[in-house]
Design an enzyme around this catalytic site. Structure first.
Site, mmCIF file in Angstrom:
data_model
loop_
_atom_site.group_PDB
_atom_site.id
_atom_site.type_symbol
_atom_site.label_atom_id
_atom_site.label_comp_id
_atom_site.label_asym_id
_atom_site.label_seq_id
_atom_site.Cartn_x
_atom_site.Cartn_y
_atom_site.Cartn_z
ATOM 1 N N GLY A 165 25.793 64.053 54.195
ATOM 2 C CA GLY A 165 26.115 65.435 54.570
ATOM 3 C C GLY A 165 27.607 65.718 54.448
ATOM 4 N N GLY A 189 25.499 57.677 45.197
ATOM 5 C CA GLY A 189 24.214 57.832 44.512
ATOM 6 C C GLY A 189 24.006 59.207 43.907
ATOM 7 C CB THR A 192 27.535 60.548 45.759
ATOM 8 O OG1 THR A 192 27.081 60.074 47.021
ATOM 9 C CG2 THR A 192 29.042 60.432 45.674
ATOM 10 C CG ASP A 220 16.630 53.102 46.643
ATOM 11 O OD1 ASP A 220 16.728 52.046 47.288
ATOM 12 O OD2 ASP A 220 16.374 54.200 47.168
ATOM 13 C CG MET A 376 18.955 41.975 57.473
ATOM 14 S SD MET A 376 17.873 40.690 58.036
ATOM 15 C CE MET A 376 18.769 39.275 57.466
ATOM 16 C CB ILE A 377 18.150 43.670 50.916
ATOM 17 C CG1 ILE A 377 17.660 45.117 50.972
ATOM 18 C CG2 ILE A 377 17.070 42.717 51.405
ATOM 19 C CD1 ILE A 377 16.579 45.399 49.941
HETATM 20 N N1 LIG Z 1 23.239 68.893 45.750
HETATM 21 C C1 LIG Z 1 24.368 68.480 46.324
HETATM 22 N N2 LIG Z 1 25.526 69.158 46.151
HETATM 23 C C2 LIG Z 1 26.679 68.752 46.734
HETATM 24 N N3 LIG Z 1 26.770 67.643 47.499
HETATM 25 C C3 LIG Z 1 25.662 66.923 47.704
HETATM 26 C C4 LIG Z 1 24.404 67.295 47.133
HETATM 27 N N4 LIG Z 1 23.479 66.385 47.516
HETATM 28 C C5 LIG Z 1 24.125 65.492 48.300
HETATM 29 N N5 LIG Z 1 25.434 65.816 48.409
HETATM 30 C C6 LIG Z 1 26.446 65.086 49.187
HETATM 31 O O1 LIG Z 1 26.588 63.779 48.659
HETATM 32 C C7 LIG Z 1 26.766 62.837 49.713
HETATM 33 C C8 LIG Z 1 25.815 61.688 49.564
HETATM 34 O O2 LIG Z 1 24.475 62.167 49.378
HETATM 35 P P1 LIG Z 1 23.217 61.319 49.890
HETATM 36 O O3 LIG Z 1 23.339 61.105 51.360
HETATM 37 O O4 LIG Z 1 22.010 61.972 49.378
HETATM 38 O O5 LIG Z 1 23.441 59.880 49.256
HETATM 39 P P2 LIG Z 1 23.424 59.411 47.755
HETATM 40 O O6 LIG Z 1 24.738 59.660 47.132
HETATM 41 O O7 LIG Z 1 22.254 60.022 47.058
HETATM 42 O O8 LIG Z 1 23.283 57.862 47.939
HETATM 43 P P3 LIG Z 1 21.973 57.029 48.365
HETATM 44 O O9 LIG Z 1 20.826 57.994 48.504
HETATM 45 O O10 LIG Z 1 21.788 56.047 47.267
HETATM 46 O O11 LIG Z 1 22.324 56.361 49.622
HETATM 47 C C9 LIG Z 1 26.611 63.581 51.021
HETATM 48 O O12 LIG Z 1 27.885 63.727 51.606
HETATM 49 C C10 LIG Z 1 26.002 64.910 50.618
HETATM 50 O O13 LIG Z 1 26.459 65.987 51.427
HETATM 51 O O1 LIG Z 2 19.277 54.743 56.689
HETATM 52 P P1 LIG Z 2 20.121 55.353 55.645
HETATM 53 O O2 LIG Z 2 21.537 54.945 55.688
HETATM 54 O O3 LIG Z 2 19.967 56.828 55.593
HETATM 55 O O4 LIG Z 2 19.638 54.802 54.225
HETATM 56 C C1 LIG Z 2 18.323 54.624 53.856
HETATM 57 C C2 LIG Z 2 18.113 54.960 52.406
HETATM 58 O O5 LIG Z 2 19.156 54.562 51.558
HETATM 59 C C3 LIG Z 2 18.660 53.945 50.374
HETATM 60 O O6 LIG Z 2 18.984 52.609 50.440
HETATM 61 C C4 LIG Z 2 19.297 54.470 49.125
HETATM 62 O O7 LIG Z 2 18.898 55.757 48.821
HETATM 63 C C5 LIG Z 2 17.146 54.184 50.438
HETATM 64 O O8 LIG Z 2 16.392 53.148 49.881
HETATM 65 C C6 LIG Z 2 16.890 54.324 51.899
HETATM 66 O O9 LIG Z 2 15.777 55.143 52.166
HETATM 67 MG MG LIG Z 3 20.165 59.577 47.059
#
Ligand SMILES: Nc1ncnc2c1ncn2[C@@H]1O[C@H](COP(=O)(O)OP(=O)(O)OP(=O)(O)O)[C@@H](O)[C@H]1O
Ligand SMILES: O=P(O)(O)OC[C@H]1O[C@](O)(CO)[C@@H](O)[C@@H]1O
Ligand SMILES: [Mg+2]
Length: 471
Positions: A165, A189, A192, A220, A376-377
């Site tokens: 967020g 990810g 991000t 993932d 853990m992973i």
């Molecule tokens: N569509 C979007 N536009 C702008 N910012 C976004 C959007 N989706 C997610 N973000 C921002 O990117 C950051 C990371 O997003 P998210 O929590 O979905 O993790 P991620 O980068 O997908 O990594 P993972 O899911 O692998 O842990 C957050 O700070 C979120 O607010």
């Molecule tokens: O508990 P958190 O930090 O939100 O992360 C869990 C998620 O992050 C990931 O490792 C990556 O997207 C997912 O497999 C899992 O659902």
């Molecule tokens: Mg993601």
């Protein structure tokens, strides 16, 4: 807007169906930027390398298995150092931020960006943004030097902290502008990378000479286009310990069932590779392959058969598997701060279903041990091969930014490092294709049912007239 309605699309076409999906460059919106010789040409470690600089026209094909008559297809710009750069070392003010969930190797990437910028390009103004995207406007920053990051690759997590967020594009770009930052390295990810794309758009709208670079992260392994994401091998390796424990427990008990839940929200790559690597697993359940419990060909029937044959069974379940079944009996899932759906615990649900089933069958007393090594992973340091991969990703990112490229993600494409436009890594997600050979290898190693009727398999094989895809 690009030709086909995709933002930032820069398409270059060539003979025989050659297509380059290029990445933006600072000169696209700031013409006449001065260039400088790449300082690497005087670096004793690199100057001896024949052809160290990448040819300006080098590109990497997305598809490497082709037929005689195939068009040359889509290519991405090859990553690597260029002869001329668009920043003078003393003018570079870089920052690094990590967002989303943890992943082995985050600290290695941070370390190698800092050391790479410093040792290869003589950059010494590098800022760490703490706590993910919101850190740009709501948290502290820390100066990063090679000395400060020297040992961090030996630790799990991220020394910068991370969050979900809090992505406020305007506030983030205000902060970039106010601090005089001109290279932004964003590790995270799919979410991000979408955020990085929004930052790039705003930077370009303001006409700033700021390179915005994404380094893809997710255990993932679901990021589109790239061969593999860093930390994935580490996660699969660590998962072996949980599977081994489940196997030992199951084997040592009467009618033992060992169940391991592994990460994988939408894609079952960790579960699939951990299963294939272990060879002790009798059943692997992933989000891409729907399964059912009761009746002919169902999971419960298979468990019973396996226990009767072998005395025990080991099951690996990805966290996103069977969510539609779980949803029928548990409350509706909520969302996290980034908008990702929070999943119900399929491992606990499945354990209960199995116990209930065998309680009803009074002639078979089972011993079920459920192991949930979820965090853990991913909360561990990366293994050696991931460390090397992280180093190369960091270097590719630095070379691209120094060469004036922006709005791109670095990634391995068919074994070569390439610069990929943001939209290509965010528009879709990599998934296990259950009609591919890899899933077939898994089915043949576990001997589990496919849970699909032959009609569905035939339809999947010939979907859109395309034959069975081969990996
Ligand atoms: N569509 C979007 N536009 C702008 N910012 C976004 C959007 N989706 C997610 N973000 C921002 O990117 C950051 C990371 O997003 P998210 O929590 O979905 O993790 P991620 O980068 O997908 O990594 P993972 O899911 O692998 O842990 C957050 O700070 C979120 O607010
Ligand atoms: O508990 P958190 O930090 O939100 O992360 C869990 C998620 O992050 C990931 O490792 C990556 O997207 C997912 O497999 C899992 O659902
Ligand atoms: Mg993601």
């Amino acid at each position: 807007m690009g030709e086909m309605g995709v933002p930032d699309q820069k398409i270059v076409e060539g003979p025989a169906g050659y297509v380059l999906e290029d990445v933006p460059h600072l000169t696209d919106y700031i013409p006449d930027l001065p260039t400088f010789p790449n300082p690497l040409q005087d670096n004793p470690a690199y100057s001896v390398v024949k052809q160290y600089f990448v040819n300006q026209d080098d590109t990497v094909p997305q598809k490497i298995v082709v037929q005689k008559t195939s068009p040359r297809g889509t290519h991405f710009r090859r990553a690597g150092p260029r002869q001329r750069v668009y920043f003078e070392s003393e003018d570079v003010h870089a920052c690094i931020v990590t967002c989303g969930g943890l992943c082995p190797g985050l600290n290695t990437v941070i370390r190698e960006i800092v050391c790479g910028l410093s040792h290869m390009y003589g950059v010494n103004k590098i800022l760490g943004i703490e706590g993910g995207y919101k850190g740009f406007y709501a948290c502290n920053t820390i100066p990063l030097t090679p000395k400060a990051v020297n040992d961090i690759h030996k630790r799990g997590g991220t020394v910068l902290g991370t969050s979900r967020g809090g992505h406020d594009t305007i506030k983030i770009v205000d902060s970039i502008q106010d601090r005089g930052i001109n290279q932004v390295y964003i590790i995270g990810g799919d979410g991000t990378q979408k955020g990085a794309s929004a930052i790039f758009q705003e930077v370009r709208r303001r006409g700033l000479q700021v390179a915005v670079v994404g380094i893809p992260k997710t255990i993932d392994n679901d990021i589109a286009v790239i061969d593999k994401s860093f930390g994935f091998d580490t996660a699969v390796e660590e998962a072996q310990r949980a599977i081994n424990a489940a196997h030992v427990e199951a084997e040592s008990a009467e009618n033992g069932i060992g169940m391991v839940k592994l990460m994988g929200r939408y894609s079952g790559f960790i579960a699939m590779y951990a299963t294939l690597a272990s060879r002790d697993v009798d059943c692997c359940l992933i989000p891409e392959s729907p399964f059912y419990l009761e009746g002919n060909g169902g999971l419960l029937e298979y468990i019973e058969k396996r226990i009767k044959e072998n005395g025990h069974i080991v099951i690996v379940v990805a966290e996103g598997a069977g969510q539609e079944l779980v949803a029928e009996s548990m409350k509706q899932a909520e969302h996290d701060a980034s908008g990702n759906k929070l999943l119900s615990d399929v491992g606990l649900w499945l354990s209960q279903k199995i116990k209930d089933h065998f309680t009803r069958k009074q002639n078979l007393v089972i011993n079920l041990k459920y192991i949930d090594p979820t965090y853990m992973i991913r909360a561990i340091p990366s293994i050696a091969s991931d460390n090397v991969y992280c180093t190369l990703l960091a270097h590719s990112a630095i070379h691209g930014a120094m060469a004036g490229y922006t709005g791109f993600t670095v990634g391995l494409v068919n074994g070569r490092h390439a610069y990929i436009p943001f939209y290509r890594v965010t528009e879709s997600r990599n998934k296990v294709v259950i009609t591919d050979r890899m899933w077939a290898r898994l089915l043949s190693s576990t001997n589990q049912p496919s849970f699909l009727c032959s009609k569905v398999v035939e339809e999947a094989k010939t979907a859109n007239g395309t034959p069975l895809k081969v990996n």
